[in-house]
Motif scaffolding. Structure first.
Motif, PDB file in Angstrom:
ATOM      1  N   LEU A 166      -3.827  45.678  17.382  1.00 35.78           N
ATOM      2  CA  LEU A 166      -4.141  47.114  16.816  1.00 35.78           C
ATOM      3  C   LEU A 166      -3.560  47.969  18.020  1.00 35.78           C
ATOM      4  CD1 LEU A 166      -8.535  46.775  17.508  1.00 35.78           C
ATOM      5  CD2 LEU A 166      -6.875  46.862  15.158  1.00 35.78           C
ATOM      6  N   ASP A 167      -3.424  48.899  17.292  1.00 40.39           N
ATOM      7  CA  ASP A 167      -2.256  49.672  17.975  1.00 40.39           C
ATOM      8  C   ASP A 167      -2.929  50.917  19.061  1.00 40.39           C
ATOM      9  OD1 ASP A 167       0.088  48.771  17.278  1.00 40.39           O
ATOM     10  OD2 ASP A 167      -0.309  49.841  15.300  1.00 40.39           O
ATOM     11  N   GLU A 168      -4.410  51.029  18.860  1.00 42.97           N
ATOM     12  CA  GLU A 168      -5.217  52.395  19.462  1.00 42.97           C
ATOM     13  C   GLU A 168      -6.083  51.850  19.401  1.00 42.97           C
ATOM     14  OE1 GLU A 168      -5.514  56.043  17.120  1.00 42.97           O
ATOM     15  OE2 GLU A 168      -3.193  56.434  17.614  1.00 42.97           O
ATOM     16  N   ARG A 169      -7.040  51.501  20.772  1.00 48.20           N
ATOM     17  CA  ARG A 169      -8.250  51.625  21.469  1.00 48.20           C
ATOM     18  C   ARG A 169      -9.155  52.182  19.954  1.00 48.20           C
ATOM     19  NH1 ARG A 169     -10.354  50.571  27.088  1.00 48.20           N
ATOM     20  NH2 ARG A 169     -12.872  50.785  26.916  1.00 48.20           N
ATOM     21  N   PRO A 170     -10.468  51.361  19.965  1.00 47.69           N
ATOM     22  CA  PRO A 170     -10.879  51.668  18.459  1.00 47.69           C
ATOM     23  C   PRO A 170     -12.468  52.760  19.093  1.00 47.69           C
ATOM     24  CG  PRO A 170     -11.066  49.372  18.729  1.00 47.69           C
ATOM     25  CD  PRO A 170     -10.355  49.880  19.696  1.00 47.69           C
TER      26      PRO A 170
END
Length: 267
Positions: free
Chosen positions: A67-71
Motif C-alpha cells: 500500500l502506498d497510502e494509509r487506509p
C-alpha cells in the motif's frame, strides 16, 4: 565539557516510533531493528530489566500489502495493523535470536489497565516476564481491537503515552523515547534557530510556550504526545530522555551518563 548525568536506571522502558523503524517506502529499517535488538540484549545480559514499546504495525502492514497510502477507513487500518503486527514481531524475534534472546509480545488496550482484575493480570505478566533471563517484552497497542475515534475508552491515544503508562505500571526508573528529533527545543529546529533544552524539570508555562502555547495543545505534531508522556513521567517522579533514534546504540551512551537528548526529571 559538560558534566555527566547521574542516571541510576535498572528498570528501563524504551519507546521507538514508526518513523524510526520504517523507511518512507513502508519497508522496515532492518539496520535499526537489529541494532535495537543488540542493545536490548546487551542491557538484559548486563542485568538490566528492559521493556520495549514499539510502534510500526500499520507501517509494516502497508509494506506487506504493497500500500502506498494509509487506509482512511478504521476497519481497514485495523486489518493492516493485524497483518503488520505479526510481521513486526517476527522481525524483532529474528533479530533477538541472534543474541540468544526471544521476543515476548504484549498487546494492550486501555480497558485492560482500567479494570482491576485485568490490571492485576497484566501486572503479574510483566513481573514474570521481567524475571525471564532471555525474554524481551515488546509492547504495542492492540490496534486491531481498539477504536481510533478520539477519547474512546479502549484506546491509549498514542504509543508515546502508552510508553509512559507502561513506565508507571512497572515502576521503571527511566523511559528512553527514541524519536526523529534529538531533544526538546524552544521552537521548531527545522524552521528557525533554536536552543535545545538539556533538562526539563516541569511541564510549565515556559515549556508549553516553547512548544507552541496552550492553543496548540502543547504544540503540533509529535511533540504534543511527547510532552503529555513527560508530564505523566514527572507526576510519578520518574525520568525520561527524548533522543534521536536513528542509531539505537545511543541508548548505551545515554545510560553511560552522556549528555544526549533532553532529560525530563523533577530532581
Amino acid at each position: 565539557m559538560q558534566n555527566k548525568r547521574e542516571l541510576h536506571a535498572e528498570r528501563i522502558v524504551i519507546k521507538i516510533g514508526t518513523s524510526t523503524l520504517i523507511h518512507n517506502n513502508s519497508q522496515p529499517n532492518m539496520h535499526v531493528i537489529q541494532s535495537l535488538a543488540n542493545v536490548l540484549s546487551t542491557l538484559k545480559k548486563a542485568g538490566k530489566e528492559v521493556v520495549l514499546v514499539s510502534s510500526g504495525a500499520i507501517g509494516v502492514g502497508m509494506g506487506v500489502l504493497g500500500l502506498d497510502e494509509r487506509p482512511f477507513k478504521i476497519s481497514k487500518q485495523q486489518a493492516v495493523a493485524a497483518i503488520g503486527q505479526t510481521e513486526l514481531i517476527q522481525l524483532y524475534n529474528q533479530a533477538l535470536q541472534k543474541n540468544d534472546m526471544v521476543a515476548a509480545q504484549i498487546l494492550m488496550t486501555k480497558d485492560v489497565i482500567n479494570f482491576p482484575e485485568s490490571h492485576t493480570n497484566v501486572m503479574n505478566t510483566f513481573q514474570e516476564l521481567l524475571q525471564v533471563p532471555n525474554a524481551i517484552p515488546i509492547i504495542n497497542e492492540n490496534d486491531s481491537m481498539t477504536v481510533s475515534e478520539m477519547d474512546h475508552h479502549t484506546k491509549f491515544g498514542d504509543n508515546d503515552q502508552l510508553s509512559a503508562i507502561v513506565s508507571n505500571l512497572i515502576n521503571a526508573d527511566l523511559l528512553v523515547m527514541l524519536s526523529d528529533i534529538d531533544g526538546f527545543y524552544n521552537g521548531n529546529p527545522k524552521k528557525s534557530a533554536t536552543v535545545k533544552y538539556d533538562t526539563v524539570h516541569a511541564i510549565d508555562e515556559e515549556i508549553i510556550a516553547a512548544a507552541g502555547g496552550h492553543g496548540s495543545k502543547f504544540g503540533t505534531g509529535g511533540m504534543t504526545t511527547k510532552l503529555k508522556a513527560a508530564k505523566m513521567i514527572l507526576k510519578h517522579h520518574q525520568q525520561m530522555i527524548l533522543a534521536d533514534g536513528k542509531d539505537p546504540d545511543i541508548i548505551l551512551n545515554i545510560l553511560a551518563g552522556e549528555n544526549i537528548g533532553t532529560l525530563f526529571s523533577d530532581i
